[in-house]
Design a protein around this motif. Sequence first.
Motif, mmCIF file in Angstrom:
data_model
loop_
_atom_site.group_PDB
_atom_site.id
_atom_site.type_symbol
_atom_site.label_atom_id
_atom_site.label_comp_id
_atom_site.label_asym_id
_atom_site.label_seq_id
_atom_site.Cartn_x
_atom_site.Cartn_y
_atom_site.Cartn_z
ATOM 1 N N ASN A 110 -3.980 6.866 -2.540
ATOM 2 C CA ASN A 110 -5.703 7.006 -2.702
ATOM 3 C C ASN A 110 -6.385 8.277 -3.197
ATOM 4 O O ASN A 110 -7.052 8.680 -2.859
ATOM 5 C CB ASN A 110 -5.627 7.132 -1.456
ATOM 6 C CG ASN A 110 -5.834 4.630 -1.337
ATOM 7 O OD1 ASN A 110 -6.282 3.811 -1.588
ATOM 8 N ND2 ASN A 110 -5.045 4.938 -0.703
ATOM 9 N N ASN B 231 -7.876 -0.640 -5.268
ATOM 10 C CA ASN B 231 -6.862 0.165 -6.476
ATOM 11 C C ASN B 231 -5.722 0.552 -7.069
ATOM 12 O O ASN B 231 -5.174 1.125 -7.439
ATOM 13 C CB ASN B 231 -7.061 1.434 -5.133
ATOM 14 C CG ASN B 231 -6.767 2.369 -6.045
ATOM 15 O OD1 ASN B 231 -7.318 2.945 -7.258
ATOM 16 N ND2 ASN B 231 -6.525 3.691 -5.313
ATOM 17 N N GLU C 216 0.724 -1.104 -0.043
ATOM 18 C CA GLU C 216 -0.193 -0.323 -0.028
ATOM 19 C C GLU C 216 0.513 1.268 0.224
ATOM 20 O O GLU C 216 0.551 2.072 -1.018
ATOM 21 C CB GLU C 216 -0.623 0.089 1.224
ATOM 22 C CG GLU C 216 -2.387 -1.500 1.175
ATOM 23 C CD GLU C 216 -1.844 -2.490 2.044
ATOM 24 O OE1 GLU C 216 -3.057 -2.731 2.617
ATOM 25 O OE2 GLU C 216 -0.638 -2.205 2.286
#
Length: 290
Positions: free
Chosen positions: A159, A227, A153
């Motif tokens: 994001n 994502n 991540e």
Amino acid sequence: IFFVIVSFSFVSCRANKNEEDQSKFKNLNITILIDLSDRISFSKYPEQYERDINIISIIVKEFKKYLGQKSRILAEDKIRVIFYPSPNDKISNMISNQLNIDLADYDAEQKLNIFKSVDSIYVYNLKELYTNTINSKSFHGADLFSFFSYKVEDYCIINDTNYINILFIISDGYLYWQYNKISQANRYSYIGPNAEHINIFRNNPNWQNVFIKEDYGFIRLNKNLNNLNIIALEFAPDATIPRDFEILQAYWSKWFDEMNVKSYKIVQTDLPGNTKLAVEKYWREVVSIK
């Protein structure tokens, strides 16, 4: 006065046009994760380092082509090469810094210069990186299980709806790190050419049913990577055991599905022209105009 007004109007219109063009395109966040294990050993696989460099060059060309379609003045796209764990030697780390390009950090003139030279920057530094690694014979390897456990991540995902996150993995597909071998029932943190849990499937024509029924796979991680797009390249099973690619594909696909990866593609090593087509096709599927 009339000339000043016209000139100002032209500049304003051009700026508005740039912003309008930019709004059609998302920014790219490209991460290329290289497995620097003995898969690139010149004595074992003399062509592999050239194949890796060729593949990364294809990715960079697609990145550059995309930049050419949008306003480079406003571009905030990112591309970089990473390893996990990071190499201990200063040379590899210094080279990797040269392969970390974030256009948001530069002014318009610098962005234009990077756009013009990104191909040569990557080719030169990649050759230096692979030459240094091969000559030193200190193959760093890749702990991909820990990477997905703790770092994916932070390293690969922005994001922000204005970014497309793509992770390119260049590895032979055998998930293995000598210091990270964990098992939980029929789930594992690794799979190597000599691992028992790959060997049991090799001569079993019913292996897919066994794989599903007895819940084989990599250890499940509590991740939601909805994502992140992933394309894994250069999966190179033992040439004498052709079924290994199907088995590796089953392990990796199940893992990606469980982590809710947005989209993924697993590509077996092939002729460079065929790999190029696979990369370009996946790129067109993932990178699109708003």
